[in-house]
Design a protein around this motif. Structure first.
Motif, mmCIF file in Angstrom:
data_model
loop_
_atom_site.group_PDB
_atom_site.id
_atom_site.type_symbol
_atom_site.label_atom_id
_atom_site.label_comp_id
_atom_site.label_asym_id
_atom_site.label_seq_id
_atom_site.Cartn_x
_atom_site.Cartn_y
_atom_site.Cartn_z
ATOM 1 N N UNK A 93 0.806 -1.328 0.041
ATOM 2 C CA UNK A 93 0.014 -0.060 -0.056
ATOM 3 C C UNK A 93 1.034 1.517 0.109
ATOM 4 N N UNK A 94 2.209 1.011 0.611
ATOM 5 C CA UNK A 94 2.809 2.356 0.827
ATOM 6 C C UNK A 94 3.951 2.340 -0.201
ATOM 7 N N UNK A 95 3.950 1.764 -1.142
ATOM 8 C CA UNK A 95 4.958 1.404 -2.165
ATOM 9 C C UNK A 95 6.320 1.362 -1.426
ATOM 10 N N UNK A 96 6.457 0.412 -0.625
ATOM 11 C CA UNK A 96 7.866 0.188 0.120
ATOM 12 C C UNK A 96 7.865 -1.412 0.324
ATOM 13 N N UNK A 97 7.739 -1.937 -0.444
ATOM 14 C CA UNK A 97 7.694 -3.465 -0.322
ATOM 15 C C UNK A 97 9.153 -3.970 -0.473
ATOM 16 N N UNK A 98 9.498 -5.035 0.260
ATOM 17 C CA UNK A 98 10.828 -5.696 -0.004
ATOM 18 C C UNK A 98 11.276 -5.979 -1.504
ATOM 19 N N UNK A 99 12.444 -6.232 -1.543
ATOM 20 C CA UNK A 99 12.988 -6.511 -3.098
ATOM 21 C C UNK A 99 12.582 -8.016 -3.151
ATOM 22 N N UNK A 100 12.831 -8.906 -2.291
ATOM 23 C CA UNK A 100 12.350 -10.314 -2.211
ATOM 24 C C UNK A 100 11.585 -10.787 -1.069
ATOM 25 N N UNK A 101 10.464 -11.417 -1.291
ATOM 26 C CA UNK A 101 9.652 -11.854 -0.411
ATOM 27 C C UNK A 101 9.431 -13.251 -0.397
ATOM 28 N N UNK A 102 9.547 -13.889 0.840
ATOM 29 C CA UNK A 102 9.575 -15.265 0.975
ATOM 30 C C UNK A 102 8.417 -15.633 1.885
ATOM 31 N N UNK A 103 7.417 -16.060 1.139
ATOM 32 C CA UNK A 103 5.956 -16.418 1.993
ATOM 33 C C UNK A 103 5.672 -17.832 1.990
ATOM 34 N N UNK A 104 4.558 -18.142 2.968
ATOM 35 C CA UNK A 104 4.022 -19.512 2.652
ATOM 36 C C UNK A 104 3.306 -19.606 1.588
ATOM 37 N N UNK A 105 3.276 -20.855 1.018
ATOM 38 C CA UNK A 105 2.605 -21.088 -0.491
ATOM 39 C C UNK A 105 1.078 -20.547 -0.685
ATOM 40 N N UNK A 106 0.131 -20.720 0.522
ATOM 41 C CA UNK A 106 -1.090 -20.401 0.257
ATOM 42 C C UNK A 106 -1.185 -18.963 0.065
ATOM 43 N N UNK A 107 -0.303 -18.029 0.891
ATOM 44 C CA UNK A 107 -0.433 -16.779 0.837
ATOM 45 C C UNK A 107 -0.434 -16.204 -0.644
ATOM 46 N N UNK A 108 0.557 -16.805 -1.726
ATOM 47 C CA UNK A 108 1.100 -16.133 -2.788
ATOM 48 C C UNK A 108 -0.060 -15.527 -3.761
ATOM 49 N N UNK A 109 -1.322 -16.544 -3.905
ATOM 50 C CA UNK A 109 -2.286 -16.232 -4.469
ATOM 51 C C UNK A 109 -3.170 -14.944 -3.839
ATOM 52 N N UNK A 110 -3.050 -14.822 -2.524
ATOM 53 C CA UNK A 110 -3.673 -13.619 -2.116
ATOM 54 C C UNK A 110 -2.905 -12.464 -2.186
ATOM 55 N N UNK A 111 -1.373 -12.389 -2.261
ATOM 56 C CA UNK A 111 -0.787 -11.206 -2.584
ATOM 57 C C UNK A 111 -0.712 -10.916 -4.094
ATOM 58 N N UNK A 112 -0.946 -12.076 -4.835
ATOM 59 C CA UNK A 112 -0.919 -11.912 -6.288
ATOM 60 C C UNK A 112 -2.296 -11.102 -6.779
ATOM 61 N N UNK A 317 14.732 -4.618 -10.638
ATOM 62 C CA UNK A 317 14.259 -6.053 -10.720
ATOM 63 C C UNK A 317 15.390 -6.925 -11.319
ATOM 64 N N UNK A 318 16.432 -6.300 -11.923
ATOM 65 C CA UNK A 318 17.577 -6.807 -12.553
ATOM 66 C C UNK A 318 18.300 -7.749 -11.635
ATOM 67 N N UNK A 319 18.697 -6.878 -10.528
ATOM 68 C CA UNK A 319 19.448 -7.659 -9.309
ATOM 69 C C UNK A 319 18.733 -8.519 -8.387
ATOM 70 N N UNK A 320 17.468 -8.171 -8.356
ATOM 71 C CA UNK A 320 16.390 -8.943 -7.653
ATOM 72 C C UNK A 320 16.371 -10.502 -8.217
ATOM 73 N N UNK A 321 16.471 -10.243 -9.679
ATOM 74 C CA UNK A 321 16.215 -11.813 -10.392
ATOM 75 C C UNK A 321 17.613 -12.437 -10.104
ATOM 76 N N UNK A 322 18.753 -11.809 -10.029
ATOM 77 C CA UNK A 322 19.947 -12.687 -9.564
ATOM 78 C C UNK A 322 19.730 -13.036 -8.108
ATOM 79 N N UNK A 323 19.488 -12.088 -7.161
ATOM 80 C CA UNK A 323 19.159 -12.868 -5.894
ATOM 81 C C UNK A 323 18.410 -13.946 -5.806
#
Length: 415
Positions: A93-112, A317-323
């Motif tokens: 909401x605040x446009x302040x997301x982490x670059x990489x987010x590791x989340x429990x798999x059922x949450x992925x569709x919610x965030x998507x 995104x380019x660096x994030x993809x490498x990570x």
């Protein structure tokens, strides 16, 4: 575009879907952390649900190593699993997301659905090696929103001494009929049959799903003949004294404690109990949960996805993809999944795990047959379905409704 105009409104479905409770083993709480806007250009933020791993852990060192290889510094923040989901939505909401987010798999569709995550097409992540049944947990609307870092699931632990005393050959257990026959022999031998968790939470649904799916039932038809047969199986076990009435209130932890007493032949539980199994003081084995008519039942997958949140500054995104590629490489997956007690998401690493520890084979087999709870494009519909499922299980096992009536009411409530 300024920051305020990039802020995303969260959908009502996304907020409701936060009711999904995971069955992962991560626990505790992490320190507060800022997303990518708080980081300078040479620092990338990673949020994960592993507060049990401190800065000296192999996991934290791997994150730093991947950062070094990508030429950046890593700012890592660990949260409790449920807290992480809320933090991720608020950060978006605040446009302040982490670059990489590791989340429990059922949450992925919610965030998507909330517009928080980029797709793998957008961020150029290669998911071709991931097992399709595991990858499906991160798919919605024909798009993929991350890659699995590892998986856990459910199987049947068994006490070898109890089965031997009852004259049960574990190789004879192929389906529900042969499993029930084994429970009958165990009871006649003066021992206890099977324990599991049927509590009125997501844990109860999580443990019921292998039997539900093993009967051939679908989550879109809670009142099908197949679904009723699965709930009737559990109810019959209680009525016959093959399973204790305590399952109605059992969590996966208290269910395990019952099995660890040494009196039970079987316990339905997950890979996260392997360390406790070694401490139990008796010889045990692991059997994939059988389906009604044979073959391995599909059990629900636990475990996390590595995802890439939407950023206002797309140049990151380019660096994030490498990570992400570093974290999910074949070499690093083996080390990470060993640390997390996970089965790897790729056949190549699974084979390496079994070669190093043959006792992992039943778990690899169980994961190969597993299914994501939000698969089949259920997405944010799953939490409502799951809630009605566990309520039906509670009603039937307590005797307040028949399995048929309980599931009929559940299906009506979902509609």
């Amino acid at each position: 575009m300024n920051s305020s105009s990039r802020r995303r409104r969260l959908t009502a479905a996304a907020l409701t879907a936060l009711a999904v409770t995971t069955t992962a083993t991560a626990c505790g709480s992490g320190s507060d952390g800022a997303g990518s806007n708080a980081a300078d250009s040479g620092t990338y933020t990673i949020w994960d649900p592993y507060p049990q791993f401190d800065k000296s852990s192999a996991w934290a060192k791997l994150l730093d190593q991947c950062g070094t290889e990508a030429g950046v510094k890593i700012k890592r923040t660990a949260f409790d699993t449920s807290d992480l989901s809320n933090k991720a939505l608020l950060a978006a909401q605040q446009d302040n997301s982490a670059d990489v987010l590791i989340v429990d798999n059922p949450v992925v569709s919610t965030l998507a659905e909330a517009g928080v995550l980029t797709t793998t097409d957008d961020n150029k992540l290669d998911t071709s090696k991931a097992e399709p049944n595991l990858l499906a947990a991160g798919q919605s609307g024909g798009k993929t929103y991350g890659t699995p870092i590892g998986a856990n699931t459910l199987a049947l632990y068994y006490n070898k001494a109890v089965l031997k005393e009852a004259g049960v050959d574990i190789a004879s257990i192929k389906d529900w009929t042969s499993l029930t026959a084994a429970l009958e022999k165990v009871k006649k031998a003066g021992k206890k049959g099977i324990t599991f968790s049927a509590i009125g939470t997501e844990e109860g649904s999580f443990q019921f799903l292998p039997w539900f799916w093993g009967a051939g039932a679908k989550l879109t038809e809670l009142d099908s003949t197949q679904a009723v047969s699965a709930l009737s199986l559990w109810k019959d076990w209680l009525d016959q004294g093959y399973a204790p009435n305590s399952v109605i209130n059992n969590t996966q932890t208290t269910s395990w404690q019952e099995f660890a007493s040494g009196d039970y032949a079987f316990a339905e539980n997950g890979t996260w109990q392997l360390a406790n199994a070694e401490k139990a003081g008796f010889d045990y084995g692991v059997l994939p949960i059988p389906g009604a008519d044979g073959a391995n039942a599909a059990a629900p997958t636990g475990g996390e996805f590595v995802t890439v949140p939407v950023q206002g500054d797309t140049g990151r995104y380019a660096i994030t993809q490498k990570l992400v590629s570093c974290l999910t490489s074949t070499e690093n997956l083996y080390d990470t999944d060993t640390t997390l007690s996970y089965v790897a998401p790729t056949t190549e690493v699974q084979d390496k795990q079994v070669a190093a520890d043959a006792e992992l084979k039943p778990w690899v087999d169980a994961v190969k047959a597993a299914r994501g709870r939000t698969s089949d494009d259920l997405g944010t519909k799953y939490p409502r379905i799951s809630e009605q499922m566990w309520k039906a299980v509670q009603s039937a096992l307590s005797g307040s409704q028949s399995p048929q009536d309980a599931l009929t009411a559940a299906q009506s409530a979902v509609k």
